[in-house]
Structures are given as C-alpha cells and as structure tokens.
Write a protein that holds these residues in place. Sequence first.
Motif, short mmCIF file in Angstrom:
data_model
loop_
_atom_site.label_atom_id
_atom_site.label_comp_id
_atom_site.label_asym_id
_atom_site.label_seq_id
_atom_site.Cartn_x
_atom_site.Cartn_y
_atom_site.Cartn_z
N GLU A 150 61.32 -47.05 64.25
CA GLU A 150 60.24 -46.62 65.15
C GLU A 150 60.77 -46.64 66.58
O GLU A 150 60.80 -47.69 67.23
CB GLU A 150 59.04 -47.55 64.99
N VAL A 151 61.18 -45.47 67.07
CA VAL A 151 61.73 -45.36 68.43
C VAL A 151 60.57 -45.15 69.40
O VAL A 151 59.76 -44.24 69.24
CB VAL A 151 62.72 -44.19 68.52
N ASP A 152 60.50 -45.99 70.44
CA ASP A 152 59.40 -45.91 71.40
C ASP A 152 59.72 -45.03 72.60
O ASP A 152 58.86 -44.31 73.10
CB ASP A 152 59.03 -47.33 71.86
N TYR A 153 60.96 -45.11 73.09
CA TYR A 153 61.41 -44.27 74.20
C TYR A 153 62.66 -43.53 73.71
O TYR A 153 63.66 -44.14 73.36
CB TYR A 153 61.75 -45.10 75.44
N GLY B 6 55.34 -54.52 83.51
CA GLY B 6 53.96 -54.22 83.14
C GLY B 6 53.28 -53.23 84.07
O GLY B 6 52.06 -53.25 84.20
N ARG B 7 54.04 -52.37 84.69
CA ARG B 7 53.48 -51.39 85.63
C ARG B 7 53.47 -49.98 85.02
O ARG B 7 53.84 -49.01 85.67
CB ARG B 7 54.28 -51.39 86.93
N SER B 8 53.08 -49.90 83.76
CA SER B 8 53.04 -48.61 83.08
C SER B 8 51.94 -47.73 83.65
O SER B 8 50.87 -48.23 84.02
CB SER B 8 52.82 -48.80 81.58
N PRO B 9 52.15 -46.41 83.72
CA PRO B 9 51.11 -45.51 84.22
C PRO B 9 49.87 -45.55 83.33
O PRO B 9 49.96 -45.87 82.14
CB PRO B 9 51.79 -44.13 84.17
N GLN C 71 55.87 -55.33 68.12
CA GLN C 71 56.39 -56.22 69.14
C GLN C 71 57.88 -55.96 69.41
O GLN C 71 58.58 -56.82 69.92
CB GLN C 71 56.15 -57.68 68.74
N ILE C 72 58.32 -54.76 69.07
CA ILE C 72 59.68 -54.32 69.38
C ILE C 72 59.59 -53.05 70.20
O ILE C 72 58.93 -52.08 69.80
CB ILE C 72 60.51 -54.06 68.10
N ILE C 73 60.23 -53.03 71.36
CA ILE C 73 60.34 -51.82 72.17
C ILE C 73 61.76 -51.30 72.01
O ILE C 73 62.72 -51.96 72.44
CB ILE C 73 60.03 -52.08 73.65
N LEU C 74 61.92 -50.15 71.37
CA LEU C 74 63.24 -49.56 71.11
C LEU C 74 63.43 -48.34 71.99
O LEU C 74 62.67 -47.38 71.90
CB LEU C 74 63.35 -49.19 69.63
N MET C 75 64.46 -48.39 72.83
CA MET C 75 64.79 -47.28 73.73
C MET C 75 66.15 -46.73 73.34
O MET C 75 67.16 -47.44 73.41
CB MET C 75 64.80 -47.76 75.19
N VAL C 76 66.19 -45.47 72.91
CA VAL C 76 67.43 -44.84 72.44
C VAL C 76 67.63 -43.53 73.19
O VAL C 76 66.80 -42.62 73.08
CB VAL C 76 67.39 -44.59 70.92
N ALA C 77 68.72 -43.44 73.94
CA ALA C 77 68.92 -42.29 74.82
C ALA C 77 69.37 -41.04 74.07
O ALA C 77 69.23 -39.94 74.58
CB ALA C 77 69.95 -42.63 75.90
N ARG D 170 49.91 -48.07 73.70
CA ARG D 170 50.22 -49.49 73.52
C ARG D 170 51.62 -49.68 72.96
O ARG D 170 52.29 -50.65 73.26
CB ARG D 170 49.19 -50.13 72.57
N SER D 171 52.08 -48.75 72.13
CA SER D 171 53.40 -48.87 71.52
C SER D 171 54.53 -48.77 72.54
O SER D 171 55.66 -49.14 72.25
CB SER D 171 53.59 -47.79 70.45
N LYS D 172 54.22 -48.29 73.74
CA LYS D 172 55.23 -48.17 74.80
C LYS D 172 55.05 -49.22 75.88
O LYS D 172 55.61 -49.09 76.97
CB LYS D 172 55.18 -46.78 75.43
N GLN D 173 54.26 -50.26 75.59
CA GLN D 173 54.03 -51.31 76.58
C GLN D 173 54.52 -52.65 76.05
O GLN D 173 54.42 -52.94 74.85
CB GLN D 173 52.53 -51.42 76.89
N LEU D 174 55.04 -53.46 76.97
CA LEU D 174 55.47 -54.81 76.64
C LEU D 174 54.30 -55.74 76.93
O LEU D 174 54.11 -56.20 78.04
CB LEU D 174 56.69 -55.19 77.48
#
Length: 350
Positions: free
Chosen positions: A112-115, A131-134, A75-81, A139-143
Amino acid sequence: MANRIINMLLILLLLLVSSISTIRRSVPENFARAGHTNNWAVLVDTSRFWFNYRHVANVLSIYRSVKRLGIPDSQIILMVADDMACNPRNPRPATVFNNANQHINVYGDDVEVDYRGYEVTVENFVRLLTGRSPPGTPRSKQLLTDEGSNVLVYLTGHGGDGFLKFQDSEEVTSQELADAVEQMWQKRRYHEIFFMIDTCQAASLYEKFYSPNILSVASSLVGEDSLSHHVDPAIGVYIIDRYTYYALDFLERVEPDSTKTMGEFLAVCPKRVCISTVGVRKDLFSRDPHKVLITDFFGSLRPVELTVSGLNVTAIPRTQNRTRRSQKEREVPDRKLQYAKQFPTFIFES
C-alpha cells in the motif's frame, strides 16, 4: 519617572522569560509520564530512475519486515519515488526482488503505497512529519501520531554531507530535518523516534538533531560512501544496498514475541561486511538500547485473549432487577451465540 518605567519593563521582561523557560522545562517531564502505546513507520525512498532499483528494494524490504511484525498499513506511511515493479525494463513485471536468487518478492501482493512518484517531495515529507497537511488530505496520507507513539523513520536514496536528494531535483538538509523533528516534539507527536538512514555520508543527517528521545543509526559516516551489495544479472543493476541487506537478514529472524534488542540491531553490519562505517547516535535517547526490544519500533504486538467456547447468554442467572421474559420467549430453546465469519465464502460454494 522614566527610569522607574524602564525598570518595571525590565522586571516584566525577566518574568516573561522565566515563565517561558519554566514551560519549556515542563514539556519533557510531561512527555516522560506518557507511556508507549502505539507504533508508526515512515518509510521513504527518494530516488527515481531504473539504475536506482536498489533504493526501492531497500524501502520495500523494511516495509515487509514491519508489516510482518504487526504494524498495520494504517500506521505505515510508504513513500516511493519510482515504481520499479511496473517499469518497462523490469523482466519480471509486478515484482521487486532484493536478492539475485529471488527468495523474497518484497513488492508482494498487498503493498500500500501512500506517496508515489512526484508526490515524494521535501514539502510533503516535512508536512507529513509536522502534521501540517493541507485540508482534505486523506487519513492514509497523514501521520496521526501522539505523545505515546514510537516512530520508525527510514530514509534511503542519494545523499551528501548534510543533505538528502529528492527526485534528483531538490534536497532536504540536516538542519531542516532537525527542525521538523523539533516541531514534532513541541506538538507532542512522538514518544520516541528511531531514525534509520541508508545513503552516502548518512551520519551527517542526524548530526543536527537536538530534540529528546531520538535514537539514530546511519549506514556511513561523513566522508564515506554507502555501497551496494550485489547485482542481479537478469536485471542488470544492483538490487539492494549493503546496510539494508544485513538489516533485513537480522529482521527476518525476528518474531513478534522476540526478545532481541535495539542494541543488537545497531551492530548488524560491521565494517568487514558493510565496508562503510555504521554510525550510531544515542546521546539524545534516554534508554539503554540493549534494554529496548526491537519490537518497540519494528513491531506492534497487541494483547489478545482467544476463546473457542461459545457464550450461552440464556444460562446467565436471572437477577431480581431483570424484566421477566414473555411466555413466547421462554419457549425458545437456549442457543449459543457464534461470531459470523469475516467473509461469507459460502455464497461462492456451488
């Protein structure tokens, strides 16, 4: 005849507008009935390059805190550039510290980096929120939130008046952010949102919000810069920003059963230490922040009943409707059932 048709069309149009307004007014009422049932976190670092090491440390610091307080990685979405832990300039590979004394390795052993890297884009961020994921997105990359979800959204990077830069190549505007949140509200994707923004002129990013149940805090007002906290001489760059440093200092003293409130958290960085002016917007939030537990956004406490006694199922009194056991079954002595270990460590014992 023509006038009658026009009048009828006008009446139908007014009825249509009235019905649409009624539907829109009923949405907040329905949402109000839905209780808070689960917590999610969307943590975003939008900066690349070694000199932005502090932004990676910022987001990993918040990640460490929410995970320690009970929000699972699912339940954590982590985005690290950018991956500072594996950067060739890092004198301590596979680590990211937010303090020159190296007290806390926020990269840890189980991040756990998702993006990652060039996946951190405005498009992916907006798709994630709405919620408009392709098709085929893991599932790990969806909110996967619903009307009972409290969502913490943390943003850090380089920003300006009304925008936040992504990868030094594109930007998301405050209006785009507000419209994405409105889509979340219309699609019943949240119960309450806490926006936490650490960037220059951060308050400009929440000015356009118009959806209900949003509490926002920003590290600086419009026209102000958000400043770094200190340099690590071993690395040669700033390693954490001021606002996130003091926010983390507060969160480190919070436990899952803490009674600390969001009102206390909003005051963690006064101007004498932050230098910039922390901005708060709570007109869209229906509750008093001083009566909202900080774990309503930063934690996830689950009611669990523990027992150390075994369950003797054969001692349960026999009812008239139960089938009589066979002679062979009656000869088997009563046994207590025990749960198997989660990991069979015995197979490695010599």
